[in-house]
Design an enzyme around this catalytic site. Sequence first.
Site, PDB file in Angstrom:
ATOM      1  CD  GLU A  71      -2.942  -1.148   2.327  1.00 28.88           C
ATOM      2  OE1 GLU A  71      -4.136  -1.385   2.100  1.00 28.88           O
ATOM      3  OE2 GLU A  71      -2.494  -0.921   3.478  1.00 28.88           O
ATOM      4  CD  GLU A 120      -4.681  -5.859   2.585  1.00 29.97           C
ATOM      5  OE1 GLU A 120      -5.478  -5.090   3.177  1.00 29.97           O
ATOM      6  OE2 GLU A 120      -3.452  -5.850   2.798  1.00 29.97           O
TER       7      GLU A 120
END
Length: 631
Positions: free
Chosen positions: A193, A267
């Site tokens: 991320e 995710e």
Amino acid sequence: MSLKQRYVFLLILLGVTIITYELTRSFPETRRMNRVEGLRALSPQFTLEKKPLRILGGSIHYFRVPRAYWEDRLQKMKACGINTLTTYVPWNLHEPEQGVFNFEGDLDLEAYLRLAANLGLWVILRPGPYICSEWELGGLPSWLLRDEKMKLRTTYLGFTDAVNSFFDHLLKKVVPLQYTMGGPIIAFQVENEYGAYATDEQYMLFTKEALLSRGITELLVTSDGRDGQGRGGVKGALETINFQKVHPEHIKFLDEIQPERPKMVMEYWSGWFDTWEGLHHVFAAEKMAGVVEEILKMDMSINIYMFHGGTNFGFMNGGVDFGRPVAKPIITSYDYDAPLSEAGDYTTKYHLLRNLFSQYHTEPLPELPSLQERKAYQPAVIHKHLSLWDSLQFTDKPFKSEKPVNMENLPLNNNNGQSYGYTLYETTITAGGILNSQNNVRDRALVFVDKQFVGVLDFKTHEFALPDGEGKRTLGLLVENSGRVNYGKVLDEQRKGLVGDILLNNHILRDFIIHSLEMKPDFVNRLESSDHWMSMRHQPSFPGFFQAKLHVDGSPKDTFMKLDGWTKGVAFVNGKNLGRYWTVGPQQTLYVPAPWLHKGNNQVIVFEEQKTDGKIQFTTSPDYGMTVDVQ
């Protein structure tokens, strides 16, 4: 062929089968001969050996599950129809001191990956170095912060040198476990991320090259949430996305930047995490299953984060940044409202996913493994106590300093500083008056005058009045690191303890004696075996350590510890740190895994800050507090 000849033939065949299996398991070369082409992302579908592969993934972190339960959790994953395990790698556990590495016991990553392979699961490995994951400092070791110029997650030399050293040790363990070498790892994630951080244009390239230069040859991917999409990628790695609800514009973005390439939700958040003083987050099972079905109908691959959350044992919980310098610590449980509960139970989510995933398999799914038994043990009565002040003799030698020193820069642990736990700062005062922290307490301090509790300093309370008194008195501040922030742009600011000057009546306090209470296993063992404990016939003082015996008849069973009548602290069973408890909730129980217990008497030690009712209770059901729906 006679019956006897048939019997001998079958025995020989069985023997050959067993030998072949053992050779395949022990010598990846045997498997490697049949492997030509690993995971590819060259068309709208992933391919493995040129055949289409839809990744049905699930996250289980080995470091959040006792090793004795790894197989149980992975078997339940397999039985749900998952074909790929994903896991992060926590740098701060594997390199607790600079140059000191630990890949043993509950941290034996190679054993975990081999177990996944033996169960027929592929693996996507997410080695960081940053992992987020609601984990302390996002998995980065706190000793990095000893450098006052440190710039985490950048190409700052102090950071990249440390990453290179860690990757030297980590990657030599996982390179042989790659798919093309006979292992289960089909892909590696580059960082994590980074689009939401994105402070250094060269950093992702550095991290990618750090993998490739050490022998990583499998498919590379990146992952970002909506707030980082388009800024966290790196050339040569497939971009994936993280979310809980489908937003068509973000799916469209993947199509635009990677036309005719596979789309994957790295995710898919099956639930959410909790913070102390908040509520327990739940995400309706039917909503979750509906979104998963929608994703699969779009011909995308998916990873369920979390499939099984486990527990933030010890002091390893992270924290949530709510704007400088306010942060809220993550609770001990990482149940996450996941399909498989903290203790490994099946949930409605699990069964809905199993029904859904079974449609994407040509063979019936494995039978459901049996559940672990649980037991509500009889309450353990406190029979000894030891005050905080009396426990100091079992800590490292105190450090004298003119000014306060933050935890990370204390001369401890071979000059790696203090990472976790509490630090006691003591100095002499000669008057009462207004004590002002100048917001330099990280994160919460119990304040004492001559060992008597007088108040709390934290992010909300920066000052209060100390009582007047005669002569010299000892002012003590017991400062807790509640958990370093794991996400956002304040990672460089996560030093703990007293991070600046404290004022009394606008005068700077000086000349401190500093005690470290990291509460490592060797400290707990010294504490347990000491003869300084007092009987409960003597009035206990707080904070203090309290000792009890948990008696187990027969084979140990999982249980949950319940500390009604206590306030805030840390619990240990047979030297294992179960984590923090705090009556503010939401969490009201602590998970006690059966493998950490033994038949007979088990040693329970609780560090409590303010009060106790004299007993520790046990229950078969977790209590995560009042709930709130994830929006």
